[in-house]
Design a protein around this motif. Structure first.
Motif, PDB file in Angstrom:
ATOM      1  N   VAL A  74       0.842  -1.201   0.000  1.00  9.79           N
ATOM      2  CA  VAL A  74       0.000   0.000   0.000  1.00  9.79           C
ATOM      3  C   VAL A  74       0.874   1.247   0.000  1.00  9.79           C
ATOM      4  CG1 VAL A  74      -1.685   1.320   1.343  1.00  9.79           C
ATOM      5  CG2 VAL A  74      -1.912  -1.164   1.177  1.00  9.79           C
ATOM      6  N   LYS A  75       1.876   1.265   0.861  1.00  9.95           N
ATOM      7  CA  LYS A  75       2.716   2.447   1.027  1.00  9.95           C
ATOM      8  C   LYS A  75       3.591   2.730  -0.193  1.00  9.95           C
ATOM      9  CE  LYS A  75       4.481   5.735   3.633  1.00  9.95           C
ATOM     10  NZ  LYS A  75       3.671   6.779   4.247  1.00  9.95           N
ATOM     11  N   LEU A  76       4.171   1.690  -0.783  1.00  9.95           N
ATOM     12  CA  LEU A  76       5.171   1.908  -1.828  1.00  9.95           C
ATOM     13  C   LEU A  76       4.671   1.672  -3.248  1.00  9.95           C
ATOM     14  CD1 LEU A  76       8.366   0.283  -0.256  1.00  9.95           C
ATOM     15  CD2 LEU A  76       7.481   2.603   0.006  1.00  9.95           C
ATOM     16  N   GLY A  77       3.512   1.040  -3.405  1.00 12.07           N
ATOM     17  CA  GLY A  77       3.047   0.627  -4.720  1.00 12.07           C
ATOM     18  C   GLY A  77       3.131   1.691  -5.796  1.00 12.07           C
ATOM     19  N   ALA A  78       2.415   2.766  -5.622  1.00 10.32           N
ATOM     20  CA  ALA A  78       2.382   3.811  -6.654  1.00 10.32           C
ATOM     21  C   ALA A  78       3.721   4.535  -6.759  1.00 10.32           C
ATOM     22  CB  ALA A  78       1.268   4.810  -6.350  1.00 10.32           C
ATOM     23  N   GLU A  79       4.401   4.697  -5.629  1.00 11.90           N
ATOM     24  CA  GLU A  79       5.662   5.450  -5.627  1.00 11.90           C
ATOM     25  C   GLU A  79       6.749   4.739  -6.418  1.00 11.90           C
ATOM     26  OE1 GLU A  79       9.072   7.033  -2.504  1.00 11.90           O
ATOM     27  OE2 GLU A  79       7.369   5.892  -1.726  1.00 11.90           O
ATOM     28  N   VAL A  80       7.002   3.480  -6.139  1.00 14.19           N
ATOM     29  CA  VAL A  80       8.151   2.825  -6.771  1.00 14.19           C
ATOM     30  C   VAL A  80       7.839   2.282  -8.160  1.00 14.19           C
ATOM     31  CG1 VAL A  80       9.181   2.279  -4.544  1.00 14.19           C
ATOM     32  CG2 VAL A  80       7.812   0.543  -5.728  1.00 14.19           C
ATOM     33  N   ALA A  81       6.580   2.115  -8.490  1.00 10.65           N
ATOM     34  CA  ALA A  81       6.235   1.608  -9.825  1.00 10.65           C
ATOM     35  C   ALA A  81       6.750   2.550 -10.914  1.00 10.65           C
ATOM     36  CB  ALA A  81       4.735   1.404  -9.947  1.00 10.65           C
ATOM     37  N   ASP A  82       6.843   3.842 -10.590  1.00  7.53           N
ATOM     38  CA  ASP A  82       7.342   4.822 -11.551  1.00  7.53           C
ATOM     39  C   ASP A  82       8.849   5.058 -11.438  1.00  7.53           C
ATOM     40  OD1 ASP A  82       4.797   5.205 -12.552  1.00  7.53           O
ATOM     41  OD2 ASP A  82       4.359   6.849 -11.182  1.00  7.53           O
ATOM     42  N   LEU A  83       9.475   4.559 -10.371  1.00  7.15           N
ATOM     43  CA  LEU A  83      10.894   4.816 -10.138  1.00  7.15           C
ATOM     44  C   LEU A  83      11.805   3.701 -10.608  1.00  7.15           C
ATOM     45  CD1 LEU A  83      10.820   6.211  -6.487  1.00  7.15           C
ATOM     46  CD2 LEU A  83      11.041   7.513  -8.604  1.00  7.15           C
ATOM     47  N   SER A  84      11.330   2.472 -10.512  1.00  8.94           N
ATOM     48  CA  SER A  84      12.215   1.332 -10.729  1.00  8.94           C
ATOM     49  C   SER A  84      11.450   0.187 -11.370  1.00  8.94           C
ATOM     50  CB  SER A  84      12.798   0.884  -9.385  1.00  8.94           C
ATOM     51  OG  SER A  84      13.345  -0.406  -9.480  1.00  8.94           O
ATOM     52  N   GLU A  85      11.910  -0.247 -12.535  1.00  4.17           N
ATOM     53  CA  GLU A  85      11.260  -1.367 -13.217  1.00  4.17           C
ATOM     54  C   GLU A  85      11.406  -2.661 -12.424  1.00  4.17           C
ATOM     55  OE1 GLU A  85       9.107  -3.340 -16.327  1.00  4.17           O
ATOM     56  OE2 GLU A  85       9.136  -1.340 -15.440  1.00  4.17           O
ATOM     57  N   SER A  86      12.572  -2.884 -11.815  1.00  2.49           N
ATOM     58  CA  SER A  86      12.759  -4.124 -11.052  1.00  2.49           C
ATOM     59  C   SER A  86      11.862  -4.151  -9.813  1.00  2.49           C
ATOM     60  CB  SER A  86      14.223  -4.310 -10.657  1.00  2.49           C
ATOM     61  OG  SER A  86      14.653  -3.297  -9.773  1.00  2.49           O
ATOM     62  N   MET A  87      11.669  -3.002  -9.185  1.00  2.00           N
ATOM     63  CA  MET A  87      10.777  -2.950  -8.030  1.00  2.00           C
ATOM     64  C   MET A  87       9.319  -3.076  -8.466  1.00  2.00           C
ATOM     65  SD  MET A  87      12.755  -0.135  -5.679  1.00  2.00           S
ATOM     66  CE  MET A  87      11.566  -0.185  -4.358  1.00  2.00           C
ATOM     67  N   ARG A  88       8.966  -2.488  -9.611  1.00  2.00           N
ATOM     68  CA  ARG A  88       7.604  -2.629 -10.122  1.00  2.00           C
ATOM     69  C   ARG A  88       7.297  -4.101 -10.380  1.00  2.00           C
ATOM     70  NH1 ARG A  88       4.753  -3.655 -14.458  1.00  2.00           N
ATOM     71  NH2 ARG A  88       6.569  -3.959 -15.793  1.00  2.00           N
ATOM     72  N   LEU A  89       8.261  -4.807 -10.970  1.00  2.00           N
ATOM     73  CA  LEU A  89       8.053  -6.224 -11.257  1.00  2.00           C
ATOM     74  C   LEU A  89       7.967  -7.054  -9.978  1.00  2.00           C
ATOM     75  CD1 LEU A  89      10.342  -6.619 -14.401  1.00  2.00           C
ATOM     76  CD2 LEU A  89       7.820  -6.581 -14.318  1.00  2.00           C
ATOM     77  N   ALA A  90       8.746  -6.691  -8.957  1.00  2.00           N
ATOM     78  CA  ALA A  90       8.650  -7.390  -7.668  1.00  2.00           C
ATOM     79  C   ALA A  90       7.263  -7.182  -7.060  1.00  2.00           C
ATOM     80  CB  ALA A  90       9.742  -6.910  -6.712  1.00  2.00           C
ATOM     81  N   LEU A  91       6.745  -5.957  -7.168  1.00  2.00           N
ATOM     82  CA  LEU A  91       5.386  -5.688  -6.689  1.00  2.00           C
ATOM     83  C   LEU A  91       4.352  -6.455  -7.505  1.00  2.00           C
ATOM     84  CD1 LEU A  91       5.657  -1.868  -6.032  1.00  2.00           C
ATOM     85  CD2 LEU A  91       4.791  -3.534  -4.367  1.00  2.00           C
ATOM     86  N   LYS A  92       4.531  -6.482  -8.811  1.00  2.00           N
ATOM     87  CA  LYS A  92       3.592  -7.201  -9.681  1.00  2.00           C
ATOM     88  C   LYS A  92       3.572  -8.690  -9.333  1.00  2.00           C
ATOM     89  CE  LYS A  92       2.598  -8.217 -14.503  1.00  2.00           C
ATOM     90  NZ  LYS A  92       3.228  -8.457 -15.779  1.00  2.00           N
ATOM     91  N   ASP A  93       4.748  -9.284  -9.187  1.00  2.00           N
ATOM     92  CA  ASP A  93       4.827 -10.711  -8.847  1.00  2.00           C
ATOM     93  C   ASP A  93       4.213 -10.980  -7.467  1.00  2.00           C
ATOM     94  OD1 ASP A  93       6.107 -11.174 -11.260  1.00  2.00           O
ATOM     95  OD2 ASP A  93       8.118 -11.338 -10.364  1.00  2.00           O
ATOM     96  N   GLY A  94       4.538 -10.129  -6.505  1.00  2.00           N
ATOM     97  CA  GLY A  94       4.028 -10.316  -5.145  1.00  2.00           C
ATOM     98  C   GLY A  94       2.523 -10.177  -5.065  1.00  2.00           C
ATOM     99  N   THR A  95       1.993  -9.130  -5.681  1.00  2.00           N
ATOM    100  CA  THR A  95       0.544  -8.940  -5.617  1.00  2.00           C
ATOM    101  C   THR A  95      -0.175 -10.017  -6.429  1.00  2.00           C
ATOM    102  OG1 THR A  95       0.596  -7.311  -7.427  1.00  2.00           O
ATOM    103  CG2 THR A  95       0.691  -6.457  -5.169  1.00  2.00           C
ATOM    104  N   GLY A  96       0.445 -10.470  -7.516  1.00  2.00           N
ATOM    105  CA  GLY A  96      -0.140 -11.566  -8.279  1.00  2.00           C
ATOM    106  C   GLY A  96      -0.248 -12.841  -7.446  1.00  2.00           C
ATOM    107  N   ALA A  97       0.766 -13.097  -6.631  1.00  2.00           N
ATOM    108  CA  ALA A  97       0.741 -14.272  -5.760  1.00  2.00           C
ATOM    109  C   ALA A  97      -0.341 -14.152  -4.691  1.00  2.00           C
ATOM    110  CB  ALA A  97       2.120 -14.470  -5.110  1.00  2.00           C
ATOM    111  N   VAL A  98      -0.597 -12.938  -4.217  1.00  2.00           N
ATOM    112  CA  VAL A  98      -1.691 -12.723  -3.259  1.00  2.00           C
ATOM    113  C   VAL A  98      -3.021 -13.044  -3.936  1.00  2.00           C
ATOM    114  CG1 VAL A  98      -2.932 -10.982  -1.907  1.00  2.00           C
ATOM    115  CG2 VAL A  98      -0.428 -11.009  -1.894  1.00  2.00           C
TER     116      VAL A  98
END
Length: 197
Positions: free
Chosen positions: A110-134
């Protein structure tokens, strides 16, 4: 203690410390030196553990989701309780961990989702994979509820699982904006309607 164990332990301390700090302040507002000082790790050793700040952020998110998914699996694991009861216990736990002032690292997506998705592709993908697993776990539990007859849905289980997760993420953001748990209470009520409980 073997050097490999010390390295693993120190790396984990840095990641856990960063997760706790960034859950309060966000990613961009926190410098590496602040994390290292709080973790009690010498400033010069950061690049011994991480190739870059992006690699560090990616590792932090992967670690966060690994822990989160393990906790989620504990709540949703098949038991004598119906799938619907286990799924509602998950949402109740979500509500309880979304304290307005003190999320204690429980709300990093919740805290970092929107912020890091625009800053770092590797972090965006980590969020995508993690939320997909949820969402995968929510979908499995919905399917379990369809099988045991404890819930029903209008639509495909995957679509309902995604909609529920999206709604709860949004409700968590709104709870912080309004400094009220009312959005999470609304999410609970809508969840019950979507699952026909």
């Amino acid at each position: 203690m073997p050097a490999a164990t010390r390295t693993t332990d120190t790396r984990r301390v840095i990641l856990d410390t960063a997760q706790r700090i960034m859950a309060h302040k966000g990613y961009s507002a926190v410098g590496i030196n602040e994390v290292l000082a709080e973790a009690g790790v010498p400033k010069g050793s950061f690049y011994h553990y991480f190739a870059s700040k992006d690699a560090f952020g990616e590792a932090m998110l992967k670690g966060y989701f690994a822990d989160y998914l393990q906790e989620m699996d504990g709540v949703l694991a098949p038991s004598e309780r119906s799938a619907a009861d286990r799924l509602m216990a998950y949402w109740q736990r979500w509500r309880e961990t979304q304290s307005i002032d003190e999320c204690q690292g429980k709300c990093l997506a919740v805290k970092l989702g929107a912020e890091v998705a625009d800053l770092s592709e590797s972090m965006r993908l980590a969020l995508k994979d993690g939320t997909g697993a949820v969402v995968d776990r929510i979908e499995r539990t919905i399917n379990g509820g369809l099988e045991d007859g404890s819930l029903s849905v209008d639509g495909e289980p995957r679509e309902i699982a995604q909609a529920l997760y999206d709604m709860w993420l949004g409700a968590s953001v709104m709870a912080k904006i309004h400094r009220s748990l009312a959005p999470l209470d609304t999410a609970t009520a809508v969840t019950r309607r979507l699952l026909h409980l």
